[in-house]
Design an enzyme around this catalytic site. Structure first.
Site, short mmCIF file in Angstrom:
data_model
loop_
_atom_site.label_atom_id
_atom_site.label_comp_id
_atom_site.label_asym_id
_atom_site.label_seq_id
_atom_site.Cartn_x
_atom_site.Cartn_y
_atom_site.Cartn_z
N ASP A 25 1.91 44.45 42.77
CA ASP A 25 0.88 45.03 43.63
C ASP A 25 0.92 46.55 43.67
O ASP A 25 1.27 47.18 44.67
CB ASP A 25 0.91 44.42 45.04
N ASP B 105 4.17 40.79 51.79
CA ASP B 105 3.27 40.08 50.87
C ASP B 105 3.23 40.75 49.50
O ASP B 105 2.64 40.21 48.57
CB ASP B 105 1.85 40.01 51.46
N ASN B 106 3.85 41.92 49.39
CA ASN B 106 3.88 42.62 48.10
C ASN B 106 5.28 42.63 47.50
O ASN B 106 5.60 43.49 46.68
CB ASN B 106 3.38 44.05 48.27
N ASP C 16 -14.91 41.91 49.61
CA ASP C 16 -15.83 41.40 48.59
C ASP C 16 -15.12 40.71 47.43
O ASP C 16 -15.76 40.16 46.53
CB ASP C 16 -16.71 42.54 48.05
N GLY C 17 -13.79 40.76 47.44
CA GLY C 17 -13.05 40.10 46.36
C GLY C 17 -13.11 40.83 45.03
O GLY C 17 -12.64 40.32 44.01
N ARG D 210 5.52 35.25 46.67
CA ARG D 210 5.95 36.43 47.42
C ARG D 210 6.84 36.02 48.59
O ARG D 210 6.82 34.84 48.99
CB ARG D 210 4.70 37.14 47.98
N LYS E 121 -7.68 39.78 38.63
CA LYS E 121 -7.70 40.53 39.89
C LYS E 121 -9.06 41.21 39.99
O LYS E 121 -9.43 41.96 39.09
CB LYS E 121 -6.56 41.55 39.88
N GLY F 14 -7.18 37.31 48.23
CA GLY F 14 -8.55 37.59 48.64
C GLY F 14 -9.38 38.20 47.54
O GLY F 14 -10.61 38.23 47.60
N ARG F 15 -8.70 38.77 46.54
CA ARG F 15 -9.46 39.30 45.38
C ARG F 15 -8.69 39.05 44.10
O ARG F 15 -8.65 39.87 43.20
CB ARG F 15 -9.78 40.78 45.54
P1 AMP Z 1 -2.96 44.51 49.22
O1 AMP Z 1 -2.47 45.38 50.33
O2 AMP Z 1 -3.83 45.22 48.25
O3 AMP Z 1 -1.86 43.79 48.53
O4 AMP Z 1 -3.90 43.41 49.89
C1 AMP Z 1 -3.64 42.83 51.14
C2 AMP Z 1 -4.56 41.67 51.40
O5 AMP Z 1 -5.93 42.09 51.39
C3 AMP Z 1 -4.48 40.55 50.40
O6 AMP Z 1 -4.63 39.33 51.08
C4 AMP Z 1 -5.62 40.81 49.48
O7 AMP Z 1 -6.05 39.65 48.81
C5 AMP Z 1 -6.67 41.32 50.45
N1 AMP Z 1 -7.68 42.16 49.79
C6 AMP Z 1 -7.49 43.39 49.27
N2 AMP Z 1 -8.62 43.87 48.75
C7 AMP Z 1 -9.59 42.93 48.93
C8 AMP Z 1 -10.97 42.82 48.60
N3 AMP Z 1 -11.62 43.78 47.95
N4 AMP Z 1 -11.60 41.69 48.96
C9 AMP Z 1 -10.97 40.70 49.59
N5 AMP Z 1 -9.68 40.74 49.93
C10 AMP Z 1 -8.97 41.84 49.60
MG MG Z 2 -0.85 42.62 47.91
#
Ligand code: AMP
Ligand code: MG
Length: 484
Positions: free
Chosen positions: A261, A251-252, A124-125, A182, A112, A91-92
């Protein structure tokens, strides 16, 4: 100038279209370089001069897609804090592509924080400066500490603000990884009962990370066993360093066995097995001492995804998966004990009871984990015990522990093993926080100094002795945040 001496060779984007979504990075207004990793660039065949040039910075900011890159956002799912989420995905993050490095290893190059993708949902990605600096620091420190990890190739600020609780400077992080596949990638297809995709993914992973499995009688079973072994070894390494990942969601968990991550991760100061820093880990699911159990839980989710590939008969497949998973405990335990025997200078193959008794004492006495082993290594080198004793809440507890240690340890014979197992420097939370606060105020010097110091964490260097110290009470960081 040619940016990459080695051309991109994007094996993931040759996989079927439903494995990812094609997505170019977003443009940003005013990219500025924070830091590039020349040593890693050299390994990857990225021209080191170009790396930090305006053309390079434009690539690391996402403003220019380099020749041969095929930017994609990868699809995956996962269990977050035990709860199932059928679709997560990048997502980002945007994978630019892959290069084969000087040692023949294939590596992903990923941006990233470079904008929304179809997987962004409400996000917001983007990435904020603080988490980018944190990932740069910790992933490079982990590598220097000898732990398999994703790497940092570059970090830039974007000249735009991102909004979290407050407006923050935006940044983009260039991550290098063996791959970004993952446990959650396998779960994504398993949940959709897409056995063909699972087969394709498993074949891709075997060819890419575990080629020896291709020769096994059952390559899928061999893959499962290899991933179990890699994760058991990884978590044993984390524990020996006092590292707490903080978000061990499926997922991590990288199939390659690299730490991935870095969010609200932390190295603990005072030892406690239930130590947790992440502000969102409310039930202490991912506490230091829970990590092996959680790892096994995550690997069980991985094994479930492979069932349709393991055997046609469901019961037979389950039996194979259970057999492989039952190997986790022994593998982890042997690596964990070997790690702590080295830290304590214990000869031979025993020591489990003494290790557990030591950890109980450290917790009761609120002893700083890294300094304890640092000073113990000094005692092994002939120094007196004063500094170690001073770490304990009560001096007599220290004296009695030392007397027990002298009965079982071989400090002279094991001195080199102790040196190699006990880092002098770790990225302490308060130093990371100070580096981030400095950068937010425009001063990147503490960040650069910390990255430089952590490149040689086992080397005595008086210039960095302040970075060894435990936090003062007002410096102590009790909570860490994801910041995304
Ligand atoms: P994370 O726990 O940081 O590994 O992220 C979990 C999920 O949330 C993943 O699918 C990421 O791509 C998504 N994600 C985290 N931060 C953002 C962001 N700022 N914008 C969009 N998607 C996000
Ligand atoms: Mg992650």
């Amino acid at each position: 100038m040619t940016p990459l001496r080695t051309p991109f060779d994007n094996s993931y984007s040759r996989l079927p279209e439903h494995f990812y979504s094609r997505q170019a990075p977003a443009r940003v207004p005013n990219p500025r370089l924070i830091r590039v990793n020349a040593a890693l660039a050299e390994e990857l065949g990225v021209d080191v001069e170009w790396l930090a040039s305006p053309e390079g910075v434009a690539v690391w900011a996402g403003n220019v897609v380099p020749e041969g890159a095929e930017p994609i956002a990868q699809a995956y799912a996962g269990h977050q804090y035990g709860g199932w989420v059928p679709q997560l995905g990048d997502g980002r993050a945007i994978l630019l592509g892959e290069v084969v490095d000087a040692k023949g290893r294939r590596r992903d190059i990923q941006l990233k924080g470079s904008g929304q993708t179809v997987f962004s949902r409400a996000g917001d990605g983007k990435a904020a400066l603080g988490p980018v600096l944190r990932e740069y620091l910790v992933s490079e420190a982990m590598t220097a500490l000898g732990v398999p990890s994703t790497r940092a190739l570059a970090a830039v600020t974007t000249g735009e603000e991102v909004y979290r609780e407050t407006p923050l400077p935006g940044a983009v992080f260039t991550r290098v990884a063996a791959s970004h596949i993952r446990v959650g990638t396998f779960q994504y297809f398993a949940a959709r009962e897409d056995t063909e995709a699972l087969r394709t993914l498993a074949d891709h992973v075997i060819a890419r990370h575990y080629p020896e499995c291709a020769q096994a009688e059952s390559p899928t079973l061999a893959l499962l066993e290899a991933v179990i072994a890699a994760q058991a070894d990884l978590v044993a390494r984390w524990l020996a360093l006092g590292f707490i990942h903080g978000v061990m969601n499926t997922d991590n968990v990288a199939i390659s066995g690299e730490t991935i991550d870095y969010g609200p991760c932390a190295f603990m100061d005072n030892f406690h097995p239930q130590c947790v820093f992440s502000a969102i880990d409310r039930n202490a699911r991912y506490a230091w001492g829970n990590q092996p159990t959680i790892c096994q839980w995550n690997l069980t989710r991985f094994a479930e995804t492979l069932l349709p590939l393991l055997a046609e008969d469901a019961d037979a497949a389950i039996a194979l998966a259970e057999g492989a998973l039952s190997g986790f405990g022994g593998r982890f335990q042997s690596r964990y004990l070997a790690g702590f025997r080295a830290k304590l200078g214990l000869p031979g193959k025993d020591g489990a009871e003494f290790i557990e008794a030591t950890l109980r004492t450290l917790a009761e006495q609120e002893v700083d984990f890294t300094l304890f082993f640092r000073h113990l290594t000094r005692i092994a080198a002939g120094e007196n015990a004063e500094a170690l004793v001073a770490l304990f809440a009560k001096a007599d507890a220290a004296e009695s522990w030392l007397a027990d240690w002298r009965k079982v340890a071989d400090p002279v014979g094991q001195r080199d093993a102790m040196r190699a197992a006990n880092p002098i420097l770790i990225p302490r939370n308060h130093r990371i926080e100070q580096a981030i606060q400095g950068a937010l105020g425009g001063d990147f010097a503490p960040f650069h100094r910390l990255v430089d110091a952590l490149a040689t964490p086992y080397t005595e260097n008086p210039e960095y002795s302040d970075l060894e110290l435990a936090p003062l009470p007002h410096e102590r960081v009790r909570r860490t945040f994801c910041g995304t």
